[in-house]
Scaffold this motif. Structure first.
Motif, PDB file in Angstrom:
ATOM      1  N   GLU A 147       0.813  -1.211   0.000  1.00 33.49           N
ATOM      2  CA  GLU A 147       0.000   0.000   0.000  1.00 33.49           C
ATOM      3  C   GLU A 147       0.853   1.270   0.000  1.00 33.49           C
ATOM      4  N   HIS A 148       2.008   1.232   0.642  1.00 33.89           N
ATOM      5  CA  HIS A 148       2.855   2.428   0.653  1.00 33.89           C
ATOM      6  C   HIS A 148       3.433   2.694  -0.739  1.00 33.89           C
ATOM      7  N   ALA A 149       3.749   1.607  -1.483  1.00 36.60           N
ATOM      8  CA  ALA A 149       4.236   1.772  -2.850  1.00 36.60           C
ATOM      9  C   ALA A 149       3.122   2.290  -3.757  1.00 36.60           C
ATOM     10  N   LEU A 150       1.896   1.813  -3.523  1.00 38.24           N
ATOM     11  CA  LEU A 150       0.754   2.294  -4.293  1.00 38.24           C
ATOM     12  C   LEU A 150       0.505   3.777  -4.021  1.00 38.24           C
ATOM     13  N   ALA A 151       0.600   4.172  -2.735  1.00 41.17           N
ATOM     14  CA  ALA A 151       0.391   5.577  -2.381  1.00 41.17           C
ATOM     15  C   ALA A 151       1.435   6.475  -3.035  1.00 41.17           C
ATOM     16  N   GLU A 152       2.679   6.005  -3.065  1.00 43.91           N
ATOM     17  CA  GLU A 152       3.732   6.788  -3.716  1.00 43.91           C
ATOM     18  C   GLU A 152       3.465   6.932  -5.212  1.00 43.91           C
ATOM     19  N   MET A 153       3.036   5.829  -5.831  1.00 46.61           N
ATOM     20  CA  MET A 153       2.752   5.889  -7.267  1.00 46.61           C
ATOM     21  C   MET A 153       1.602   6.843  -7.553  1.00 46.61           C
ATOM     22  N   GLU A 154       0.630   6.893  -6.681  1.00 41.66           N
ATOM     23  CA  GLU A 154      -0.509   7.799  -6.865  1.00 41.66           C
ATOM     24  C   GLU A 154      -0.072   9.265  -6.852  1.00 41.66           C
ATOM     25  N   GLU A 155       1.019   9.569  -6.141  1.00 43.55           N
ATOM     26  CA  GLU A 155       1.511  10.946  -6.038  1.00 43.55           C
ATOM     27  C   GLU A 155       2.599  11.258  -7.060  1.00 43.55           C
ATOM     28  N   THR A 156       2.859  10.321  -7.971  1.00 39.71           N
ATOM     29  CA  THR A 156       3.947  10.451  -8.939  1.00 39.71           C
ATOM     30  C   THR A 156       3.410  10.916 -10.295  1.00 39.71           C
ATOM     31  N   ASP A 157       4.211  11.739 -10.975  1.00 38.36           N
ATOM     32  CA  ASP A 157       3.853  12.216 -12.318  1.00 38.36           C
ATOM     33  C   ASP A 157       4.573  11.449 -13.423  1.00 38.36           C
ATOM     34  N   VAL A 158       5.844  11.091 -13.191  1.00 42.88           N
ATOM     35  CA  VAL A 158       6.688  10.474 -14.218  1.00 42.88           C
ATOM     36  C   VAL A 158       7.461   9.314 -13.597  1.00 42.88           C
ATOM     37  N   VAL A 159       7.553   8.200 -14.331  1.00 38.99           N
ATOM     38  CA  VAL A 159       8.323   7.042 -13.871  1.00 38.99           C
ATOM     39  C   VAL A 159       9.307   6.641 -14.964  1.00 38.99           C
ATOM     40  N   PHE A 160      10.598   6.549 -14.593  1.00 43.25           N
ATOM     41  CA  PHE A 160      11.623   6.003 -15.478  1.00 43.25           C
ATOM     42  C   PHE A 160      12.008   4.621 -14.969  1.00 43.25           C
ATOM     43  N   LEU A 161      11.903   3.626 -15.823  1.00 43.61           N
ATOM     44  CA  LEU A 161      12.265   2.251 -15.502  1.00 43.61           C
ATOM     45  C   LEU A 161      13.507   1.894 -16.314  1.00 43.61           C
TER      46      LEU A 161
END
Length: 359
Positions: free
Chosen positions: A77-91
């Motif tokens: 859930e903490h990873a999901l919450a962080e993703m919800e607050e994220t605009d851009v993801v580089f993998l």
């Protein structure tokens, strides 16, 4: 620092993700990609974005998976919450031992995939880019010198993406208007699928870098026939060789593989959607001219088709059309360079790797 690394970061930030001032940015990377992470931070600092980094450590993932019980996997859930607050993801992929998780039971990989699905779905709603940092380990997998592998990687990424877009748009237009696609290769691949009502899409560097494909999603229950994937697949630290699938009514009804058939079975048993096709992709990046065991590159290679079991691609499925839902999306490649053709509504649009609009 190699100036090509700085150029790579510039392409990712300015062209691919179009990062803006104040954007919340996640970077997921192996330690071997430290130079690219540093270059990204430099670019992001110039823009005024706010990055965080998640180091991907293969041995740690293996240790965790072996210690976990499959039934204990739940969404973080903490990873999901962080993703919800994220605009851009580089993998960032590349480096390390690609076989690190070979001894992790498929049942645990399946459980992890199901638990991670909400985070994946949230990430797909962001601006995201997956890319490769060339390393000695990647070069070894590709059976190349490190210098030659670096040249392959950077040449495939630092190119005229507008020209690539226009080249691929010709195939996208064909897919957009298509009712049925047939893929034939050798004696064992003869697969038909409806794409009626689905959208074609143009991969020219906004989410994959390198990019270089035209793709769509099949109507889930329409796939019929057989396919032999003559290029190997690395999955969960295991090499799946000569995978073969038979489809009836859109579902895989029989399968085999010359190596690691149990891993293939584990993929197909992840959930109901894993036995259906979610993507038909056609490789069109001519700067990728050899197989490297890196799916991000290999699926873009000219003279290939890739098919993904599992989740469909949202941009290809209009509202009102059936969407194939799954916790997995696993690409597998067919070599189309010899004794092969792609047929759309009865007309051959590619034969032995050459498109009709290239003639």
């Amino acid at each position: 620092m190699d100036e090509r690394v700085r150029r790579h970061a510039e392409i990712l930030v300015e062209f691919s993700a179009e990062v803006e001032r104040g954007d919340m940015v996640q970077i997921h990377a192996p330690k071997e990609a430290e130079d690219l992470v540093v270059a990204l931070y430099e670019q992001l600092g110039e823009v005024g974005a706010r990055p965080t980094t998640h180091w991907r450590l293969g041995p740690a993932s293996r240790a965790y998976s072996l210690a976990m019980d499959a039934e204990d996997y739940v969404t973080k859930e903490h990873a999901l919450a962080e993703m919800e607050e994220t605009d851009v993801v580089f993998l960032i992929i590349g480096g390390g031992n690609p076989y690190e998780t070979t001894d992790v039971p498929p049942s645990k990989s399946q459980a992890a995939g199901r638990a991670n699905k909400p985070i994946l779905e949230e990430r797909l709603d962001k601006r995201w880019v997956i890319t490769t940092h060339p390393t000695a380990a990647g070069a070894q997998e590709a059976e190349m010198s490190t210098a030659a592998y670096e040249t392959l990687v950077y040449d495939a990424m630092d190119k005229d993406w507008q020209a690539q877009y226009e080249h691929q748009a010709q195939m996208v237009e064909i897919l957009d208007d298509a009712e049925e696609v047939r893929i034939v290769s050798g004696e064992e691949t003869d697969l038909t699928m409806s794409v009626a009502g689905m959208r074609g899409a143009n991969d020219y560097g906004k989410q994959n870098m390198p990019a270089g494909e035209a793709f769509t999603s099949p109507v889930p229950d329409s796939v019929e026939g057989t396919v032999r994937f003559d290029k190997p697949l690395l999955r969960q630290g295991n090499e799946i060789v000569d995978a073969y699938l038979e489809f009836e009514g859109g579902e895989v009804v029989d399968f085999e593989a010359a190596k690691n058939e149990d891993v293939l079975e584990g993929i197909l048993d992840t959930d109901e959607g894993a036995r259906r096709l979610g993507e038909l992709g056609i490789g069109m990046n001519r700067d990728i001219d050899r197989f490297t065991y890196n799916m991000l590159f290999d699926e873009k290679m000219g003279d290939t088709v890739h098919l993904a079991v599992g989740a469909a691609i949202e941009e290809c499925v209009p509202g009102g059309m059936e969407f194939n839902d799954s916790a997995v999306h696993v690409d597998m490649i067919v070599d189309m360079s010899e004794d092969s053709y792609i047929e759309v509504d009865g007309d051959v649009v590619q034969r032995d790797g050459a498109f009709r609009f290239e003639e």
